[in-house]
Design a protein around this motif. Structure first.
Motif, PDB file in Angstrom:
ATOM      1  N   VAL A  53      -6.120   2.645  -6.207  1.00  0.00           N
ATOM      2  CA  VAL A  53      -5.483   1.478  -5.582  1.00  0.00           C
ATOM      3  C   VAL A  53      -6.519   0.521  -5.008  1.00  0.00           C
ATOM      4  CG1 VAL A  53      -3.366   2.737  -5.108  1.00  0.00           C
ATOM      5  CG2 VAL A  53      -5.125   2.620  -3.334  1.00  0.00           C
ATOM      6  N   ALA A  55       0.482   6.203  -7.049  1.00  0.00           N
ATOM      7  CA  ALA A  55      -0.789   6.761  -7.517  1.00  0.00           C
ATOM      8  C   ALA A  55      -0.780   8.287  -7.440  1.00  0.00           C
ATOM      9  CB  ALA A  55      -1.946   6.204  -6.688  1.00  0.00           C
ATOM     10  N   PHE A 109       0.825  -1.208   0.000  1.00  0.00           N
ATOM     11  CA  PHE A 109       0.000   0.000   0.000  1.00  0.00           C
ATOM     12  C   PHE A 109       0.858   1.256   0.000  1.00  0.00           C
ATOM     13  CE2 PHE A 109      -2.006   3.469   2.362  1.00  0.00           C
ATOM     14  CZ  PHE A 109      -3.109   3.710   1.539  1.00  0.00           C
ATOM     15  N   LYS A 139       2.113   1.742  -3.464  1.00  0.00           N
ATOM     16  CA  LYS A 139       1.014   1.986  -4.399  1.00  0.00           C
ATOM     17  C   LYS A 139       0.462   3.400  -4.268  1.00  0.00           C
ATOM     18  CE  LYS A 139      -0.751  -2.752  -4.979  1.00  0.00           C
ATOM     19  NZ  LYS A 139      -1.892  -3.664  -4.648  1.00  0.00           N
TER      20      LYS A 139
END
Length: 403
Positions: free
Chosen positions: A316, A53, A46, A49
């Motif tokens: 995500v 993003a 995460f 990501k």
């Protein structure tokens, strides 16, 4: 193991050139447990990501600075209000399988980080601010107090100026003035704001000598250059050389914290490195390597950033939190969604070291509450006078200056 995990989840000092108050008992610091280390390590995906993003959504040439630990602490609080498919989705996106494990790990990590290095200031603070005439489950607030050491306060949200000032003053104090505000607007439908702050202040283990700082060019991705204040020192550091990158670890204080600098080599670029961080690159960089003597040149820099995180979170995989009106029944029996997620960061790097701060706010609104709109004609406008039955247009106009 301890240093590796701290490096994995510590405040991410990463930059990319691309595009009624409740009494709170202070949480005592505790050793960083292996169980928490294993759970926290699950959130690596995460972290990278969300960085990628945000970077993908940035304008070309923009600096990008995010604090994954601030974002995850804020959403850790939010998850305690979630239920059903929304709970499952939020946990999955963050990288956890159950909220109890998440809560225990996040409680533990705050204590471990705050005491990791006596020479470094590392502070994480949480708070919850709710509409004082709206009923929110006390069990939800209890979880925030126990696991997040959160300040819980009721405010008159109808007095928007006073309510905003209370929240923003808390953020300003928690970040030593580096993030002056995070709440810009309180809508009639808003019933709760969850806010996290992170503050970091560390001196380099090996300081740069100001007398060695000179003006030097810094080459931009578009081929042009700008003049910067380039710091310089020769010292032994952990140095990494990969096929398409080189990297350096600059430690702070007693070396529990460090800034890892990563440079693209050859035809690579900074965007490629951002993408690679979640695809094995970071695992390579946290492995110990031989210390080498390195002549380091690093520009002073100062960056302040503000983001609306909802587009990045959607990209995500977090969707239901923003539309599933039944998804926060652990918070209240009303139809509630997350309406806004704001994230602000500050970082300044100089010869002494690094000062950095972040704040993340999550706003919740009741979708069933009657909306009160405001239409303030305080700027140039256009008007049309017409007749309903015939559709005849009688007058049209544009008013630039009413007087």
């Amino acid at each position: 193991m301890m240093k590796k995990i701290l490096a994995l989840i510590g405040f991410a000092l990463l930059t990319a050139s691309s595009c009624s108050e409740s009494e709170v008992t202070e949480v005592k610091p505790e050793p960083f447990t292996l169980k928490s280390a294993d759970v926290i390590e699950q959130t690596d995906a995460f972290n990278w990501k969300i960085f990628k993003a945000v970077n993908d959504l940035a304008e070309s040439g923009d600096n990008v600075v995010v604090s994954p630990i601030s974002i995850t602490q804020a959403f850790g609080m939010a998850i305690n209000g979630a239920t059903g498919d929304n709970l499952d989705e939020m946990l999955s996106v963050i990288g956890f399988t159950d909220s109890e494990g998440l809560n225990e790990a996040y409680k533990n990590i705050r204590g471990a980080l705050s005491t990791a290095d006596p020479k470094v200031v590392m502070e994480i603070a949480n708070s919850a601010w709710y509409r004082d005439d709206f009923s929110i489950n006390e069990a939800f607030f209890d979880a925030l107090r126990i696991y997040y050491d959160a300040r819980v306060s009721g405010l008159d949200f109808d007095n928007t100026a006073q309510a905003k000032q209370a929240m923003n003053d808390w953020v300003k104090e928690a970040t030593r003035g580096k993030i002056p505000s995070i709440i810009d607007q309180i809508e009639p439908s808003h019933i709760l704001f969850l806010i996290n702050t992170v503050y970091f202040n560390g001196e380099w283990s090996s300081r740069f000598d100001k007398s060695q700082t000179t003006d030097a060019p810094f080459y931009l991705a578009n081929g042009t250059s700008v003049q910067v204040k380039m710091m310089q020192q020769k010292e032994e550091f952990q140095y990494y050389q990969g096929e398409d990158y080189s990297a350096l670890r600059l430690p702070y204080g007693d070396q529990s914290f460090a800034m890892t600098l990563i440079l693209p080599e050859g035809s690579g670029d900074a965007n490629g490195l951002v993408n690679d961080l979640g695809n094995g690159l970071w695992e390579q960089l946290v492995e110990p390597v031989t210390v080498s003597e390195v002549n380091v040149y690093l520009p002073r820099f100062k960056v302040e950033s503000t983001y609306n995180l909802i587009p990045a979170l959607r990209s995500v995989g977090m969707e239901r939190a923003f539309y599933d009106v039944k998804g926060f029944r652990n918070m209240a029996d009303d139809d509630i969604i997350i309406s806004d997620v704001r994230h602000k960061t500050f970082i300044e790097v100089d010869e002494r070291g690094t000062e950095a701060a972040a704040a993340t706010s999550i706003g919740f609104e009741v979708t069933s509450m009657p909306m009160v709109h405001e239409f303030r004609v305080d700027r140039p406008f256009v008007f049309v006078i017409s007749e309903k039955e015939t559709g005849a247009i009688l007058f049209t106009g544009k008013i630039e200056n009413p007087v």
